[in-house]
Scaffold this motif. Structure first.
Motif, mmCIF file in Angstrom:
data_model
loop_
_atom_site.group_PDB
_atom_site.id
_atom_site.type_symbol
_atom_site.label_atom_id
_atom_site.label_comp_id
_atom_site.label_asym_id
_atom_site.label_seq_id
_atom_site.Cartn_x
_atom_site.Cartn_y
_atom_site.Cartn_z
ATOM 1 N N LYS A 3 0.841 -1.198 0.000
ATOM 2 C CA LYS A 3 0.000 0.000 0.000
ATOM 3 C C LYS A 3 0.879 1.252 0.000
ATOM 4 O O LYS A 3 1.903 1.314 0.667
ATOM 5 N N SER A 4 0.455 2.249 -0.734
ATOM 6 C CA SER A 4 1.170 3.515 -0.791
ATOM 7 C C SER A 4 1.063 4.213 0.564
ATOM 8 O O SER A 4 -0.002 4.205 1.180
ATOM 9 N N PRO A 5 2.162 4.810 1.052
ATOM 10 C CA PRO A 5 2.101 5.500 2.343
ATOM 11 C C PRO A 5 1.096 6.652 2.294
ATOM 12 O O PRO A 5 0.896 7.268 1.248
ATOM 13 N N VAL A 6 0.481 6.916 3.426
ATOM 14 C CA VAL A 6 -0.520 7.978 3.495
ATOM 15 C C VAL A 6 0.156 9.325 3.749
ATOM 16 O O VAL A 6 1.214 9.400 4.380
ATOM 17 N N VAL A 7 -0.463 10.365 3.242
ATOM 18 C CA VAL A 7 0.019 11.717 3.501
ATOM 19 C C VAL A 7 -0.026 11.953 5.008
ATOM 20 O O VAL A 7 -1.003 11.611 5.668
ATOM 21 N N GLY A 8 1.046 12.489 5.554
ATOM 22 C CA GLY A 8 1.167 12.709 6.991
ATOM 23 C C GLY A 8 2.026 11.671 7.680
ATOM 24 O O GLY A 8 2.445 11.857 8.815
ATOM 25 N N ALA A 9 2.332 10.561 6.971
ATOM 26 C CA ALA A 9 3.190 9.508 7.520
ATOM 27 C C ALA A 9 4.647 9.797 7.160
ATOM 28 O O ALA A 9 4.937 10.536 6.207
#
Length: 161
Positions: A3-9
């Motif tokens: 899964k692509s990392p989430v914005v803010g991580a």
């Protein structure tokens, strides 16, 4: 596919071999994401050296490099070809940013952008603290995010300081 990392991580760290043309000389090195802290970074993953859309994308980023540096940012082009391929691509088109060789697809996998044997055209903006602040992962990769879109995102980072 991861899964692509989430914005803010925190952006996934990696170290890859790279080549950059400096005054006509090909300078080879290893670049590590976490060692870039202190300044924003644009990670431009692209499917392949010397293909039509990738060439247009990387040439536009190279031509607009001053717009990125004026905002304190560095741009890295990343694909699965080796350093020799990247050097030939950079020389042919006068590309000025480092091109990183993700031959084992470790960075692409960490960013969740592999699609079978391919890597999706994707751009990630990482802030000076190593946090992912913006991303675009293309469904088909027939277009790319332009310099104006990316510098707008970088300007927003600077406003938030």
């Amino acid at each position: 596919m991861a899964k692509s990392p989430v914005v803010g991580a925190t952006a996934p760290d990696f170290t890859l071999p790279a080549v950059q043309l400096v005054d006509g000389a090909a300078v080879r090195s290893e670049l590590t994401l976490s060692e870039q802290r202190g300044r924003p970074l644009v990670l431009a993953f692209y499917p392949g050296d010397d293909t039509p859309v990738c060439t247009k994308q990387l040439c536009s980023y190279s031509s607009g490099l001053e717009e990125f540096t004026e905002l304190g940012a560095t741009v890295w082009g990343i694909s699965t070809q080796d350093v020799e391929s990247h050097e030939a691509f950079a020389r042919k088109h006068g590309l000025r940013m480092p091109l990183l060789a993700d031959t084992g697809r470790t960075a692409a996998t960490a960013y969740g952008i592999t699609l079978g044997a391919m890597v999706r055209r994707s751009v990630f903006v990482v802030d000076a603290e190593g946090v992912l602040r913006w991303k675009h992962v293309a469904a088909l990769g027939l277009t790319f995010r332009d310099v104006a879109t990316l510098t707008e995102q970088l300007a927003l980072l600077n406003e938030g300081r």
